[in-house]
Scaffold this motif. Structure first.
Motif, PDB file in Angstrom:
ATOM      1  N   UNK A 229       0.823  -1.203   0.000  1.00  0.00           N
ATOM      2  CA  UNK A 229       0.000   0.000   0.000  1.00  0.00           C
ATOM      3  C   UNK A 229       0.858   1.254   0.000  1.00  0.00           C
ATOM      4  N   UNK A 230       1.975   1.194   0.722  1.00  0.00           N
ATOM      5  CA  UNK A 230       2.867   2.358   0.824  1.00  0.00           C
ATOM      6  C   UNK A 230       3.507   2.663  -0.533  1.00  0.00           C
ATOM      7  N   UNK A 231       4.018   1.632  -1.196  1.00  0.00           N
ATOM      8  CA  UNK A 231       4.627   1.821  -2.522  1.00  0.00           C
ATOM      9  C   UNK A 231       3.614   2.435  -3.494  1.00  0.00           C
ATOM     10  N   UNK A 232       2.372   1.946  -3.442  1.00  0.00           N
ATOM     11  CA  UNK A 232       1.350   2.440  -4.364  1.00  0.00           C
ATOM     12  C   UNK A 232       1.076   3.925  -4.131  1.00  0.00           C
ATOM     13  N   UNK A 233       0.943   4.295  -2.860  1.00  0.00           N
ATOM     14  CA  UNK A 233       0.691   5.715  -2.539  1.00  0.00           C
ATOM     15  C   UNK A 233       1.855   6.588  -3.010  1.00  0.00           C
ATOM     16  N   UNK A 234       3.078   6.126  -2.767  1.00  0.00           N
ATOM     17  CA  UNK A 234       4.255   6.896  -3.171  1.00  0.00           C
ATOM     18  C   UNK A 234       4.277   7.081  -4.693  1.00  0.00           C
ATOM     19  N   UNK A 235       3.937   6.000  -5.413  1.00  0.00           N
ATOM     20  CA  UNK A 235       4.021   6.067  -6.876  1.00  0.00           C
ATOM     21  C   UNK A 235       2.882   6.876  -7.482  1.00  0.00           C
ATOM     22  N   UNK A 236       1.720   6.872  -6.837  1.00  0.00           N
ATOM     23  CA  UNK A 236       0.611   7.708  -7.339  1.00  0.00           C
ATOM     24  C   UNK A 236       0.969   9.178  -7.190  1.00  0.00           C
ATOM     25  N   UNK A 237       1.632   9.485  -6.089  1.00  0.00           N
ATOM     26  CA  UNK A 237       2.047  10.853  -5.832  1.00  0.00           C
ATOM     27  C   UNK A 237       3.080  11.292  -6.878  1.00  0.00           C
TER      28      UNK A 237
END
Ligand SMILES: [Zn+2]
Length: 370
Positions: A229-237
């Protein structure tokens, strides 16, 4: 986590001495979600197996960690008295996004990242290895780790720790394939081959690093409930929302087929099985059964056998399990308990509660309104 080790000749087939225990394990798992299953006949597990020597049987620690091969000491490729020293996981989808559908660029970035992670693991190892036996009074001081009994209290633990493993993990093979090629390995055989090639590439790196350093670098199918979930949030940003890649809450764990993708249990096992052979630091495949199938032991067993035949090293079968705290019923409970007729959330009158207690003795009862 309870784990049942499946082995042909011991418990897997009718006529095996402990076949009854295999049957019983499935009855328990269908009711309580555990045990999970380790398959000692998978070729990458069987190669270490020596009958009568339990330390040669693959063991799974925590939710999937596996320590078995030993490049540092090939005479002692065993599961006892060793462990994983640390692991670091690679955000594969990010490398794919940065490569813009260019496969060669992706592999270049992957190689650079693998090397970076290996160096980082070695940096960490250096900190661990410079410690003395007295820093680990139980693991080293009491001879738990291989060869630690030959050391004195003030000796460095470096050589002993080399029996351990340094692991490189990965997140989001499915989203990586989608970013690179437009769809994932659940959707086509072509993508399955692309996926296997990526994971084999990472394993080959680990094997080469192991031989070069005479240390145990292994590849982990990361269990990243938080990290994905953390990687996904970082990459969406960083990259904005990319459909099919980072438009959900989580990247898919390791090599799994995305949980939202409709696929039969059988096909999911066939797709994920081959990845188990490459991920020698640990792996797991999950199958979700609906509540009805979970109580059908024949169906349950056919899933376990399918895993065994597909080269799965470690598998788990999930299904919905509800429990009525008033009457003790276990199974799928909709709005109304099929045993006592209580509605979900219903506060029971004291007389009714007393009646149920009498009817289902031995079941710890609560207030009835939970
Ligand atoms: Zn009930």
């Amino acid at each position: 986590i309870h784990i049942f080790k499946v082995k042909e000749g011991v418990n897997y087939n009718e006529g095996d001495p402990n076949y009854d225990l295999f049957k019983l394990s499935m009855k328990v798992s269908a009711k309580r979600l555990f045990p999970n299953y380790v398959f000692l006949d998978a070729p990458f597990n069987l190669q270490y197996y020596v009958p009568g020597r339990p330390e040669t049987e693959v063991a799974t620690m925590g939710c999937r960690t596996r320590v078995m091969g030993n490049v540092y000491d090939p005479e002692r490729q065993i599961s006892y008295s060793r462990g994983n020293l640390s692991f670091t996981s690679i955000n594969l989808p990010r490398l794919a996004i940065l490569s813009g559908r260019d496969e060669a660029a992706f592999y270049q970035k992957l190689d650079a990242m693998l090397e970076l992670v290996a160096q980082q693991l070695l940096d960490r190892f250096e900190i661990q290895a410079a410690k003395r036996v007295y820093n680990y009074p139980f693991l080293m001081g009491q001879g738990v780790w291989l060869d630690s009994d030959t050391l004195g209290p003030a000796d460095e633990v470096r050589e002993v720790l080399k029996h351990g493993t340094l692991s490189i993990g990965f997140i989001g093979l499915a989203e990586t394939l989608t970013a690179l090629y437009g769809h994932h390995h659940g959707e086509s055989e072509e993508m399955q081959q692309k996926g296997l090639a990526i994971v084999k590439h990472m394993r080959d790196f680990c094997d080469q690093k192991s031989q070069a350093m005479k240390m145990n670098f292994t590849l982990l199918a990361t269990p990243a409930e938080g990290l994905s979930g953390r990687f996904t949030r970082m990459d969406r940003k960083r990259f904005g929302t990319i459909p099919g890649v980072n438009d959900r809450e989580y990247y898919t764990n390791s090599f799994h087929i995305p949980v939202w993708y409709p696929i039969s249990a059988y096909d999911k096992i066939q797709k994920e099985g081959p990845y188990h052979a490459f991920t020698n630091a640990g792996h797991i495949s999950y199958v979700e059964l609906d509540g009805d199938t979970a109580n059908n032991l024949e169906a349950f067993e056919s899933v376990v056998r399918c895993m065994h035949d597909a080269g799965v090293g470690y598998g788990s079968i999930n299904h919905p399990v509800d429990r009525d705290p008033v009457c003790g019923y276990v199974g799928v409970i909709g709005d109304v308990c099929p045993r006592c007729g209580r509605r979900s959330g219903e506060a029971l009158a004291p007389e009714k509660l007393a009646e149920l207690r009498k009817k289902y003795p031995g079941v710890p009862t609560f207030c009835g309104c939970e």
